[in-house]
Design an enzyme around this catalytic site. Structure first.
Site, PDB file in Angstrom:
ATOM      1  N   SER A 185       0.826  -1.202   0.000  1.00  0.00           N
ATOM      2  CA  SER A 185       0.000   0.000   0.000  1.00  0.00           C
ATOM      3  C   SER A 185       0.863   1.255   0.000  1.00  0.00           C
ATOM      4  O   SER A 185       0.678   2.146  -0.826  1.00  0.00           O
ATOM      5  CB  SER A 185      -0.919   0.013   1.221  1.00  0.00           C
ATOM      6  OG  SER A 185      -1.616   1.243   1.321  1.00  0.00           O
ATOM      7  N   LYS A 194      -0.997   9.360   7.811  1.00  0.00           N
ATOM      8  CA  LYS A 194      -2.300   9.063   8.404  1.00  0.00           C
ATOM      9  C   LYS A 194      -3.342   8.798   7.317  1.00  0.00           C
ATOM     10  O   LYS A 194      -4.442   9.336   7.332  1.00  0.00           O
ATOM     11  CB  LYS A 194      -2.728  10.211   9.323  1.00  0.00           C
ATOM     12  CG  LYS A 194      -1.756  10.475  10.461  1.00  0.00           C
ATOM     13  CD  LYS A 194      -1.513   9.206  11.261  1.00  0.00           C
ATOM     14  CE  LYS A 194      -0.422   9.356  12.293  1.00  0.00           C
ATOM     15  NZ  LYS A 194      -0.139   8.103  13.012  1.00  0.00           N
ATOM     16  N   ASP A 224      -1.562   2.676  17.168  1.00  0.00           N
ATOM     17  CA  ASP A 224      -1.979   2.264  15.831  1.00  0.00           C
ATOM     18  C   ASP A 224      -2.633   0.888  15.856  1.00  0.00           C
ATOM     19  O   ASP A 224      -3.732   0.705  15.321  1.00  0.00           O
ATOM     20  CB  ASP A 224      -0.778   2.259  14.890  1.00  0.00           C
ATOM     21  CG  ASP A 224      -1.167   1.930  13.463  1.00  0.00           C
ATOM     22  OD1 ASP A 224      -1.652   2.834  12.764  1.00  0.00           O
ATOM     23  OD2 ASP A 224      -1.007   0.764  13.043  1.00  0.00           O
ATOM     24  N   GLU A 268      -6.675   0.334  15.172  1.00  0.00           N
ATOM     25  CA  GLU A 268      -7.271  -0.415  14.071  1.00  0.00           C
ATOM     26  C   GLU A 268      -8.084  -1.596  14.580  1.00  0.00           C
ATOM     27  O   GLU A 268      -8.973  -2.091  13.868  1.00  0.00           O
ATOM     28  CB  GLU A 268      -6.206  -0.871  13.071  1.00  0.00           C
ATOM     29  CG  GLU A 268      -5.277  -1.960  13.549  1.00  0.00           C
ATOM     30  CD  GLU A 268      -4.166  -2.261  12.547  1.00  0.00           C
ATOM     31  OE1 GLU A 268      -3.939  -1.428  11.648  1.00  0.00           O
ATOM     32  OE2 GLU A 268      -3.525  -3.324  12.661  1.00  0.00           O
TER      33      GLU A 268
END
Length: 491
Positions: free
Chosen positions: A53, A167, A230, A234
């Site tokens: 990604s 972010k 983080d 998530e």
């Protein structure tokens, strides 16, 4: 709480006051690109390792920002299926900008490790062996530090270790960077951290990296604080939490309120990813409450008070699992089983097939409802995560980003465009595993505890008594002034 600050002679440091605490930031912009050669002094080659990604976005943004001053080379495993995509983006063996992963690592002065968490856990010793003394190792996630902590190992002592964590998803990092060529302020904000500084250049290189990616604002954190918030985020509000919330609300609206399939979806999923997220993005959590009628405010307060204890209980458990190393070990073990037990998709369940019909009819069905009960549940669990991270001493900028801003400005727009199921099925392996593990817990506790308390008129109103005066409202108000000028890019 650890006091954070940094010194830079290359970029201009500013201070913002968030919740009574002063935090240092750096404002980005293309007018700073001419300072990048100074920030990257001594760095002749940057190796970007991986093409998932973040890899494509970061490699291309760095190449475009640095021009001929520093060479950007992509490193991939031998036989990688991503090699052709990298070539299409202009990284080729012929021009010396595409090579085998370990060769690129050994030849680079700065190495950005953007491979999957599972690959990091499998190959970190080989990667460390390939790094030359004085190299700057860059990460965009602190997972590797968490893994090393669990194995009682450390980073090599003769290298810099820094992090820059955008972010937003990689495609948005690239798309908004391109928009930034013509739209001032377009880009994805980032946090940065310095874990080791042996060259004395770690801060400048981290800030240069962030600005070269196009970040309008860069906030400071630590690598440990980043991976704790983080991974916790998530598994709570950013992915698993919202998944569990909408599943439970959809069923409630179908069974309790006798709404049609499309009506239940609109009042649950569409309400969260649409008007609720848009209002929070611009006006904060308090803005949602203020948008409601008097009757709606009462429904919001009751739902908020019922959901908040569920959010606090689960976020505390998730945080403990992450900080103890259990969650990281769980991800690594699951990665070893994944060939035998691959993750199935969730988008064929009835609820998500209904969602496809709802999204196709948006223009026909008109405005999406701002459902006060849905808003109360969503904001109650979101605030619980805020309070848990605040209790654990995280910086306010990080709390706001990992609990609120990344949800409403980065991930929820993707969910609105393509579905929550799409996001659960297409994010990183680590996040997908977390969503599948924790979303059912949010669903279960809301269904078994929060909603019955509402139905039986047994809700303790205490959580809502602190809502209107909560410090996060001032924090979000300041952060909204540092919001990128262009909304997140969604293909």
């Amino acid at each position: 709480m650890e006091t954070l600050d940094f010194d830079t002679t290359v970029f201009n440091k500013e201070y913002v006051t968030l919740g009574g605490r002063r935090e240092a930031i750096v404002r980005g912009g293309r007018h700073l690109f001419d300072r990048l050669p100074i920030a990257f002094e001594g760095v002749r080659q940057i190796g970007v390792i991986g093409w998932g990604s973040q890899g494509p976005a970061q490699a291309q943004n760095l190449r475009d920002s640095l021009g001929d001053t520093t060479k950007v080379v992509v490193g991939l495993r031998s036989g990688s299926r991503s090699r052709e995509a990298a070539r299409t983006a202009g990284f080729t063996e012929e021009n010396g900008t595409l090579g085998e992963m370990f060769e690129v690592i050994s030849c680079s002065d700065m190495v950005l490790l953007l491979i999957s968490d599972a690959a990091l856990a499998e190959h970190y010793r080989e990667i460390f062996a390939a790094l030359r003394p004085g190299t700057t190792l860059g990460l965009s996630h602190g997972f590797l530090l968490g893994h090393l902590s669990g194995t009682a190992e450390t980073f090599p002592t003769k290298i810099d270790v820094i992090a820059v964590c955008p972010k937003g998803m990689g495609p948005s990092v690239r798309a908004l960077y391109l928009q930034g060529a013509t739209v001032n302020g377009a880009g994805i904000n980032a946090s940065f951290a310095v874990e080791q500084d042996v060259t004395g250049r770690a801060v400048e290189r981290a800030l240069g990296w962030s600005i070269a990616l196009g970040a309008p604002f860069t906030f400071q954190t630590t690598l440990r604080s980043e991976y704790l918030s983080d991974l916790c985020g998530e598994r709570a509000m950013l992915l698993a939490g919202v998944h569990g919330i909408v599943e439970s609300l959809y069923r409630r609206y179908r069974e309790q309120d006798n709404l049609s399939e499309c009506g239940a979806f609109r009042h649950s999923v569409e309400s969260i990813t649409g008007p609720i997220s848009r209002i929070i993005s611009k006006d904060g959590l308090i803005g949602v409450y203020r948008h409601l009628s008097d009757e709606g405010k009462g429904m919001f307060a009751e739902a908020y008070s019922a959901a908040y204890p569920v959010g606090l209980e689960l976020t505390a458990e998730i945080y403990d699992e992450v900080s103890s190393g259990n969650e990281i070990r769980s991800v690594i073990l699951a990665g070893k089983r994944i060939d035998r037990f691959p993750m199935s998709r969730i988008d064929q369940a009835d609820m998500w097939r209904v969602g496809q019909r709802v999204r196709a009819r948006r223009e026909i069905d008109g405005d999406i409802p701002l459902d006060p009960f849905t808003a109360g549940v969503f904001c109650g669990i979101m605030m619980a995560q805020v309070d848990l991270l605040l209790e654990q001493g995280h910086p306010f900028s990080e709390i706001a980003n990992e609990s609120v801003i990344e949800a409403v400005d980065s991930l929820n727009p993707y969910m609105h465009a393509q579905g929550v199921a799409y996001m659960v099925d297409n994010c990183s392996t680590t996040a997908r595993l977390g969503a599948r593990k924790w979303a059912p817990r949010f669903d279960y506790l809301l269904t078994q505890q929060a909603f019955p308390a509402v139905d039986n008129q047994a809700v303790d109103p205490t959580p809502f008594t602190e809502f209107e005066g909560h410090v996060i409202h001032q924090v979000l108000e300041v952060c909204s002034q540092m919001r990128p000028s262009v909304d997140i890019f969604v293909e």
